[in-house]
Design an enzyme around this catalytic site. Structure first.
Site, PDB file in Angstrom:
ATOM      1  N   CYS A 105       9.646  -1.911  -5.582  1.00  0.00           N
ATOM      2  CA  CYS A 105       8.833  -2.811  -6.315  1.00  0.00           C
ATOM      3  C   CYS A 105       9.321  -3.685  -7.395  1.00  0.00           C
ATOM      4  CB  CYS A 105       7.823  -2.010  -6.815  1.00  0.00           C
ATOM      5  SG  CYS A 105       6.514  -2.892  -7.823  1.00  0.00           S
ATOM      6  N   CYS A 130       9.500   1.162   6.511  1.00  0.00           N
ATOM      7  CA  CYS A 130       9.209   2.090   6.295  1.00  0.00           C
ATOM      8  C   CYS A 130       8.958   2.798   4.817  1.00  0.00           C
ATOM      9  CB  CYS A 130      10.480   2.927   6.852  1.00  0.00           C
ATOM     10  SG  CYS A 130      10.010   4.664   7.312  1.00  0.00           S
TER      11      CYS A 130
END
Length: 144
Positions: A105, A130
């Site tokens: 992130c 993924c």
């Protein structure tokens, strides 16, 4: 380019490890802050088809939209693109004797999963993000 100085922290979520441990469950902390991986086919969002926005569980940043999620049958939620490139950052990962690209992130630097290319999935980008379910929360948009 290395980010440094006050400008590099604008819009960033910065917490101490003690604050992260207080906010996150042990499983969430292991994956998000220690770059762990949840077991395949055990995550909350692996087979979810609900329309909406997937957010970072640690900081609530919008990361992926359900219309980029696809069935990869790999055991984790798979997306062919992030909401926007500036929402994630990438780190070369040579652990476990293989070359992978870690996805984090961009807002809070939490581990999300890995991105793979050239696997032959019939997606617009030929990429598979993924992502660990435990790294995400889903905000349904109510259109399904």
């Amino acid at each position: 380019m290395t980010e440094s100085g006050p400008a590099s922290t604008v819009g960033k979520v910065i917490k101490s490890e003690a604050e992260w441990k207080a906010q996150l469950s042990p499983a969430e902390y292991h994956v998000l802050r220690e770059a762990g991986t949840e077991r395949a086919f055990t995550g909350e969002y692996t087979d979810t088809k609900t329309a909406g926005v997937y957010r970072c569980r640690a900081c609530d940043a919008e990361l992926f939209r359900s219309n980029t999620k696809f069935e990869s049958h790999c055991g984790w939620p798979s997306f062919f693109a992030p909401l926007a490139e500036e929402r994630v950052r990438y780190i070369e990962d040579d652990s476990f004797g293989m070359r992978r690209v870690e996805v984090r992130c961009a807002a809070c630097d939490s581990h999300l999963g890995h991105v793979f290319e050239g696997e032959g999935y019939n997606t617009p980008t030929d990429q598979r993000y993924c992502i660990n379910s435990v790294s995400l929360t889903l905000e349904p948009d109510g259109t399904d």
